[in-house]
Design a protein around this motif. Structure first.
Motif, mmCIF file in Angstrom:
data_model
loop_
_atom_site.group_PDB
_atom_site.id
_atom_site.type_symbol
_atom_site.label_atom_id
_atom_site.label_comp_id
_atom_site.label_asym_id
_atom_site.label_seq_id
_atom_site.Cartn_x
_atom_site.Cartn_y
_atom_site.Cartn_z
ATOM 1 N N LYS A 185 42.388 64.788 19.964
ATOM 2 C CA LYS A 185 41.596 63.632 19.555
ATOM 3 C C LYS A 185 42.487 62.635 18.823
ATOM 4 C CE LYS A 185 37.062 65.862 19.254
ATOM 5 N NZ LYS A 185 35.919 66.206 18.368
ATOM 6 N N ARG A 186 42.544 61.393 19.342
ATOM 7 C CA ARG A 186 43.446 60.397 18.788
ATOM 8 C C ARG A 186 43.000 59.894 17.423
ATOM 9 N NH1 ARG A 186 41.455 58.359 22.886
ATOM 10 N NH2 ARG A 186 41.153 56.266 22.010
ATOM 11 N N GLY A 187 41.694 59.888 17.192
ATOM 12 C CA GLY A 187 41.177 59.286 15.978
ATOM 13 C C GLY A 187 41.220 60.186 14.763
ATOM 14 N N GLU A 188 41.625 61.437 14.937
ATOM 15 C CA GLU A 188 41.677 62.376 13.832
ATOM 16 C C GLU A 188 43.121 62.780 13.569
ATOM 17 O OE1 GLU A 188 39.084 65.618 14.644
ATOM 18 O OE2 GLU A 188 37.331 64.332 15.013
ATOM 19 N N PRO A 189 43.570 62.749 12.324
ATOM 20 C CA PRO A 189 44.964 63.096 12.036
ATOM 21 C C PRO A 189 45.266 64.547 12.354
ATOM 22 C CG PRO A 189 43.681 62.896 10.005
ATOM 23 C CD PRO A 189 42.798 62.404 11.113
ATOM 24 N N ALA A 190 46.480 64.797 12.792
ATOM 25 C CA ALA A 190 46.918 66.160 13.072
ATOM 26 C C ALA A 190 47.124 66.910 11.757
ATOM 27 C CB ALA A 190 48.211 66.142 13.871
ATOM 28 N N PRO A 191 46.939 68.221 11.757
ATOM 29 C CA PRO A 191 47.188 68.999 10.539
ATOM 30 C C PRO A 191 48.633 68.827 10.070
ATOM 31 C CG PRO A 191 46.035 70.312 12.185
ATOM 32 C CD PRO A 191 46.460 69.060 12.873
ATOM 33 N N PRO A 192 48.857 68.590 8.793
ATOM 34 C CA PRO A 192 50.235 68.423 8.299
ATOM 35 C C PRO A 192 51.153 69.576 8.674
ATOM 36 C CG PRO A 192 48.658 67.774 6.617
ATOM 37 C CD PRO A 192 47.856 68.380 7.728
ATOM 38 N N ALA A 193 50.624 70.805 8.661
ATOM 39 C CA ALA A 193 51.470 71.954 9.011
ATOM 40 C C ALA A 193 51.928 71.885 10.461
ATOM 41 C CB ALA A 193 50.710 73.256 8.752
ATOM 42 N N ALA A 194 51.066 71.362 11.355
ATOM 43 C CA ALA A 194 51.456 71.204 12.756
ATOM 44 C C ALA A 194 52.566 70.174 12.900
ATOM 45 C CB ALA A 194 50.246 70.804 13.597
ATOM 46 N N LEU A 195 52.454 69.077 12.156
ATOM 47 C CA LEU A 195 53.495 68.044 12.204
ATOM 48 C C LEU A 195 54.822 68.591 11.682
ATOM 49 C CD1 LEU A 195 51.445 64.963 10.932
ATOM 50 C CD2 LEU A 195 51.775 65.767 13.279
ATOM 51 N N SER B 17 54.617 66.454 25.022
ATOM 52 C CA SER B 17 53.217 66.071 24.832
ATOM 53 C C SER B 17 52.594 65.756 26.178
ATOM 54 C CB SER B 17 53.094 64.857 23.908
ATOM 55 O OG SER B 17 53.622 63.691 24.520
ATOM 56 N N VAL B 18 51.307 66.062 26.289
ATOM 57 C CA VAL B 18 50.524 65.728 27.475
ATOM 58 C C VAL B 18 49.439 64.749 27.057
ATOM 59 C CG1 VAL B 18 49.100 66.602 29.353
ATOM 60 C CG2 VAL B 18 50.959 68.019 28.454
ATOM 61 N N ALA C 29 50.724 62.698 22.595
ATOM 62 C CA ALA C 29 51.801 61.829 22.096
ATOM 63 C C ALA C 29 51.489 61.274 20.721
ATOM 64 C CB ALA C 29 52.036 60.676 23.080
ATOM 65 N N PHE C 30 50.215 61.131 20.388
ATOM 66 C CA PHE C 30 49.862 60.588 19.071
ATOM 67 C C PHE C 30 50.269 61.555 17.956
ATOM 68 C CE2 PHE C 30 47.473 57.994 21.898
ATOM 69 C CZ PHE C 30 47.359 56.768 21.276
ATOM 70 N N ALA C 31 50.194 62.854 18.225
ATOM 71 C CA ALA C 31 50.659 63.828 17.233
ATOM 72 C C ALA C 31 52.165 63.716 17.045
ATOM 73 C CB ALA C 31 50.275 65.242 17.658
ATOM 74 N N LEU C 32 52.888 63.503 18.145
ATOM 75 C CA LEU C 32 54.337 63.322 18.032
ATOM 76 C C LEU C 32 54.638 62.052 17.248
ATOM 77 C CD1 LEU C 32 54.220 65.565 20.147
ATOM 78 C CD2 LEU C 32 56.019 64.371 21.427
ATOM 79 N N GLY C 33 53.822 61.019 17.449
ATOM 80 C CA GLY C 33 53.997 59.797 16.680
ATOM 81 C C GLY C 33 53.761 60.019 15.199
ATOM 82 N N GLU C 34 52.716 60.776 14.865
ATOM 83 C CA GLU C 34 52.449 61.080 13.455
ATOM 84 C C GLU C 34 53.603 61.854 12.826
ATOM 85 O OE1 GLU C 34 48.459 62.437 12.242
ATOM 86 O OE2 GLU C 34 47.940 62.257 14.353
#
Length: 314
Positions: A78-88, A103-104, A108-113
């Protein structure tokens, strides 16, 4: 060598895109003499993960499994919800230790974060490329491609483009024959049109253009001949200008680009499967001489024909 793959998920994961990763890297294909990946789905912690369509999956692994992987794949989220900090943090740690991150689609938004797109070319689903560029202004978003490989960070476009990127990795690591077997097993073409250097076996050429289909098929069967715009236009009973305009309208690329890509693909196959000299292969596919083949092959594949043969020749 790519042997250990982890799909990193959290609440909001898209099941189809997760399935793409599982299909590409989690299937035992040893009956076809293909390597078997050590594959797992991992979360921030073991336990239930809710998908984007409402059902829940039970994830048995946490981030310790991600820390072992050669490739960490992030499906669409989900693009509108931030990824968990531990995942980043886990994604950054993977790149820092030299593992690849893939990323699929909206993954890619998680990779951006995580900051992994800063200064890098990247892509995502065409519907989200403007948003990706807006949210991560240091990223160099390329909207028209199926995937972008910048070395350790690979981003792919919507859904099925994840298969294109996965086949690229199979091709890169294990050669054209392996990638072709994986593609056939999934009942997909080994390669679709895209602007990136793709280490994938010679594709089933798309010759279904509305009016130029028969000509495209003829070209693939006569690559050693003169295939200039003038020659092809004459064969099609058009002026060169009209032919070039129609060709681009129907295929999306220029005649020269299309012909060159087909010549490189056949040269790739001959380098893998034969011991013919580079000069012979150059003449066979229509580049004329070894210098011509080296120029186009290196420009398209990033390596010389000799380097490619050393890496992937049977």
């Amino acid at each position: 060598m790519l042997t250990n793959v982890a799909a990193l998920v959290w609440d909001g994961v898209a099941p189809f895109e997760l399935g793409v990763v599982c299909e590409a890297f989690g299937i035992d294909r040893s009956d076809e003499d293909l390597p078997v990946m050590d594959f797992a789905v991992a979360g921030v912690a073991p336990g239930p993960v809710e998908t984007s369509v409402g059902f829940t999956i039970d994830v048995h692994h946490g981030l310790d499994r991600v820390a072992q992987a050669d490739l960490v794949a992030v499906p669409a989220m989900k693009r509108g919800e931030p990824a968990p900090p531990a995942a980043l943090e886990a994604l950054n740690a993977a790149v820092e230790r030299g593992a690849r991150v893939l990323s699929v689609c909206s993954g890619a938004f998680a990779l951006g974060e995580a900051g992994l797109l800063d200064g890098r070319e990247c892509t995502t689903h065409w519907r989200y490329t403007d948003e990706l560029a807006r949210r991560f202004p240091l990223a160099r978003v390329v909207p028209e491609v199926l995937y972008v490989d910048t070395g350790l960070v690979i981003t792919s476009a919507g859904s099925a483009a994840g298969l294109d990127a996965a086949l690229h990795l199979w091709r890169l690591e294990y050669g054209a024959a392996a990638a072709s077997k994986v593609a056939r097993r999934m009942v997909v073409p080994p390669q679709r049109s895209g602007g990136q250097a793709q280490y994938i076996a010679r594709p089933v050429t798309d010759c279904s253009a509305e009016t130029l289909g028969p000509l495209l098929t003829w070209i693939t069967e006569h690559l050693s001949e003169d295939l200039s715009v003038e020659t092809l236009a004459k064969r099609s009973h058009m002026s060169a200008r009209t032919f070039a305009r129609r060709f681009r309208a129907e295929t999306g690329v220029t005649p020269h680009s299309w012909v060159t890509s087909q010549r490189v693909l056949v040269a790739e196959e001959l380098l893998e499967r034969t011991q013919h000299s580079v000069d012979w292969i150059a003449a066979e596919v229509g580049f004329g001489n070894a210098a011509g083949l080296r120029h186009h092959f290196a420009r398209s594949r990033g390596v010389s024909p000799q380097e490619y043969r050393r890496a992937f020749s049977a």
